[in-house]
Every structure is written in C-alpha cells, then in structure tokens.
Design a protein around this motif. Sequence first.
Motif, PDB file in Angstrom:
ATOM      1  N   GLN A  21      89.290  76.125 -19.538  1.00 50.66           N
ATOM      2  CA  GLN A  21      88.457  77.209 -19.232  1.00 50.66           C
ATOM      3  C   GLN A  21      87.096  76.672 -18.676  1.00 50.66           C
ATOM      4  O   GLN A  21      86.207  75.976 -19.633  1.00 50.66           O
ATOM      5  CB  GLN A  21      88.069  78.233 -20.259  1.00 50.66           C
ATOM      6  N   PRO A  22      86.225  77.071 -17.494  1.00 49.34           N
ATOM      7  CA  PRO A  22      85.140  76.312 -17.133  1.00 49.34           C
ATOM      8  C   PRO A  22      83.908  76.606 -18.205  1.00 49.34           C
ATOM      9  O   PRO A  22      82.996  76.015 -18.423  1.00 49.34           O
ATOM     10  CB  PRO A  22      84.753  77.008 -15.963  1.00 49.34           C
ATOM     11  N   GLU A  23      84.097  78.081 -18.821  1.00 50.79           N
ATOM     12  CA  GLU A  23      82.996  78.136 -19.701  1.00 50.79           C
ATOM     13  C   GLU A  23      83.192  77.551 -20.916  1.00 50.79           C
ATOM     14  O   GLU A  23      82.018  77.171 -21.228  1.00 50.79           O
ATOM     15  CB  GLU A  23      83.061  79.854 -19.873  1.00 50.79           C
ATOM     16  N   ASP A  24      84.227  76.878 -21.389  1.00 55.43           N
ATOM     17  CA  ASP A  24      83.973  76.185 -22.364  1.00 55.43           C
ATOM     18  C   ASP A  24      83.463  74.840 -22.257  1.00 55.43           C
ATOM     19  O   ASP A  24      82.595  74.413 -22.939  1.00 55.43           O
ATOM     20  CB  ASP A  24      85.478  75.764 -23.060  1.00 55.43           C
ATOM     21  N   ALA A  25      83.560  74.262 -20.929  1.00 60.85           N
ATOM     22  CA  ALA A  25      82.802  73.196 -20.535  1.00 60.85           C
ATOM     23  C   ALA A  25      81.282  73.407 -20.672  1.00 60.85           C
ATOM     24  O   ALA A  25      80.424  72.586 -20.793  1.00 60.85           O
ATOM     25  CB  ALA A  25      83.335  72.716 -19.262  1.00 60.85           C
ATOM     26  N   LEU A  26      80.861  74.753 -20.039  1.00 60.30           N
ATOM     27  CA  LEU A  26      79.560  75.039 -19.814  1.00 60.30           C
ATOM     28  C   LEU A  26      78.895  75.101 -21.656  1.00 60.30           C
ATOM     29  O   LEU A  26      77.843  74.540 -21.458  1.00 60.30           O
ATOM     30  CB  LEU A  26      79.288  76.347 -19.408  1.00 60.30           C
ATOM     31  N   TYR A  27      79.586  75.718 -22.345  1.00 62.16           N
ATOM     32  CA  TYR A  27      78.977  75.570 -23.864  1.00 62.16           C
ATOM     33  C   TYR A  27      78.999  74.083 -24.200  1.00 62.16           C
ATOM     34  O   TYR A  27      77.964  73.748 -24.986  1.00 62.16           O
ATOM     35  CB  TYR A  27      80.072  76.435 -24.573  1.00 62.16           C
ATOM     36  N   HIS A  28      79.943  73.321 -23.883  1.00 67.03           N
ATOM     37  CA  HIS A  28      79.870  72.130 -24.408  1.00 67.03           C
ATOM     38  C   HIS A  28      78.679  71.239 -23.775  1.00 67.03           C
ATOM     39  O   HIS A  28      78.033  70.183 -24.682  1.00 67.03           O
ATOM     40  CB  HIS A  28      81.355  71.282 -24.213  1.00 67.03           C
ATOM     41  N   ALA A  29      78.546  71.463 -22.693  1.00 62.41           N
ATOM     42  CA  ALA A  29      77.422  70.920 -22.011  1.00 62.41           C
ATOM     43  C   ALA A  29      76.166  71.180 -22.460  1.00 62.41           C
ATOM     44  O   ALA A  29      75.238  70.353 -22.652  1.00 62.41           O
ATOM     45  CB  ALA A  29      77.415  70.964 -20.370  1.00 62.41           C
ATOM     46  N   ILE A  30      76.016  72.381 -22.855  1.00 66.25           N
ATOM     47  CA  ILE A  30      74.743  72.997 -23.727  1.00 66.25           C
ATOM     48  C   ILE A  30      74.595  72.227 -25.007  1.00 66.25           C
ATOM     49  O   ILE A  30      73.307  71.565 -25.191  1.00 66.25           O
ATOM     50  CB  ILE A  30      74.708  74.357 -23.761  1.00 66.25           C
ATOM     51  N   LEU A  31      75.685  72.162 -25.709  1.00 62.80           N
ATOM     52  CA  LEU A  31      75.711  71.435 -26.901  1.00 62.80           C
ATOM     53  C   LEU A  31      75.312  70.008 -26.785  1.00 62.80           C
ATOM     54  O   LEU A  31      74.450  69.462 -27.447  1.00 62.80           O
ATOM     55  CB  LEU A  31      77.226  71.670 -27.646  1.00 62.80           C
TER      56      LEU A  31
END
Length: 341
Positions: free
Chosen positions: A270-280
């Motif tokens: 899911q692209p949104e999972d990658a977004l959250y991981h990038a924020i982290l």
Amino acid sequence: MAEQPDILTGLPKVAELALDQSGLDQALRDAREPFVVRGLAAHWPLVQAALHGAAAVKDYLVSHARDRQFPVNIGQPGGGDRLFYDAAMDVNFQMAQGPLDAILGGIIANADKRDAPVIYLSSVDVEAYFNGLGAANALPLGDREPITSIWIGNRTRIAAHNDVPDNLAVCAAGKRRFIVFPPGQMTNLYPGPLDNTPAGRPVSMVDFRAPDLAAHPRFAQALDHALVADLEPGDAIHVPSLWWHHVEGQAAFNVLVNYWWRDVPAFLGQPEDALYHAILAIRDLPDAARACWREQFEHYVFSGGSEANAHLPDHARGVLGPLSAETAGQIKAKLLRGLSR
C-alpha cells in the motif's frame, strides 16, 4: 440549504460520456480524468424505487438487509450538514449502531426539520450487510474485483479528500454534487492531519461553503482546476485514483453506491504505508541527509527503476527487477523484521 458562495459558481463541468454499459469497461481503462455517465444505472431496482420516494427506497433496502447492527454517524441537532472537526479538532459527530429500519426511519422522520442532525451511514460494505443487493444492482466492470460500498444519509457535506483506489460512484437516490480536483492540487487544498481524520483519509481544511481565503489563499488556485458534477438517480461518476473530491448529499434522503478497485497486482504494498514509513525514517533527518535519500528514492522508485538495474544481469536483479509475488514477499519480510526492532 445555504446557497453556494460566489467563489464556487460557474465551475466547469466534469466531462460527460455517451456510452452504454457495454462500453463502460473500456472507458474506465482509458480514463485519466473524471467522467460522468448519465443514466448508467437507471435500470437498477434501487434507482427505480427512488422514483417513488424515500419510503420506497427504505423498504427496498430493508428487504435486503442482513439481521445485524449497522454503523451510523450522527451529528448534533442544529450542527449543520458538514461532517468535519470541531474547534478542538475532534470529529463533530458520534458513531453508533442500530437496525437499518430504525436508522432509515430516523432520516425520513427528520426530513423537514431545519435543525435535523446529520444521520449518515458511510462506506457500508454491501456484501457484508445486505443479501442480494449487490447482485440486483450491478454494473459490468470487466475483470475487476471491486469493494462495493453504500452511503446513505440526509443532507451532508464531506470535505475534499482523495482515495488510493479508482472509484466509480452511482447516485441511486436523492442528489449528489461532486467537486473534483487533480492530484497536483493537494497543497492548494490545505490537507488536515494524516492520523486524525473524520473517515480515514486526510481532508481539506477549507470550508467550501464559506472559504476563508485569508487563511487558505492558495484555494483560489485550486479552483482554477476544479470541475463539478451534479448527479441525479442513475447517474455515475468515475473519480480516478488520488483525485480530490468534495461530495455533497443535497436531498433530504440520499443513497450512493460506489465501487473501489486498484488495477495493480494484489501482492503490491500500500503506498500509504510507504508514506508513513518515510515520515518515520526520513522526514526529520538533517537537510543534507534528506537530500541524499531523495536522490536514492528518485533512482530506485520514482524513475521507474530502469537505470538502477540496467547494468545487472536479469538473474541478479532481485527486488530491483519487476516485482513478483515472491520478491514482494521478501520485501515485506524484511520490513517486518526492521519494524519489529
């Protein structure tokens, strides 16, 4: 209902396609922008019931309802029709459950009350909550395997947001207005928090009925790219992935059925999972480090990856080659190990 402010009048219309159901699959494959099809679902029994009024729609839906509690969002009496945040940035509605018959009866009973609370069943899974409703009211969507949801309520305003899947939405009863914006207008719509949302997706903080251009000056630029579609029972709109859409239910009793799908292999993440991981992992790094990681993301991800693997033999490319279920599983396993540390 208050009139739309002058700033929202005269918006250009979403393109309308003259096609029958046999052309729907190809039109969806070809679409890069939203489109409307008038009367696409006019034959549905649900739409036919709407021609006889809210009570007929209620009876039809209840006749297909499973024997279970339905989730419903309920606003405050006199609180207006906007499902949003309150001054403390908490949602301005409560979530409850009840039998469908009683919930729909409450919507109808409040139809003529000026201070009626919002009563809104949002994104109810058709297969999980109804018997035979989806099969009796269907569209030919080719080989897609969509999630089918139903949305039922009185007058409502849903703040502009986007969804990752493609979306085909059918006005089955009442009236719906969609105001849509291309993905590139995200910053001009002033998205709210990622992790505190009214319904799971970040929403525009702009009140479309009374936009505050002092607080949100770039909204005027977003409107230069906005399109509007007003839907009657049987009409459908296609909203492509990540297009922003502000949705209004404009009648005293509204029903919308929508289909969500992604034209990608099921094993992809899911692209949104990658977004959250990038924020982290990346966002709060020093500027120089973040710039280095931006270059790596461009090289491995946003370029499409061809330069990253062109100098490697096929058998040695691993996750740099086209993803398969096997290599996708390897990436997920590595991520799980890393996140568990």
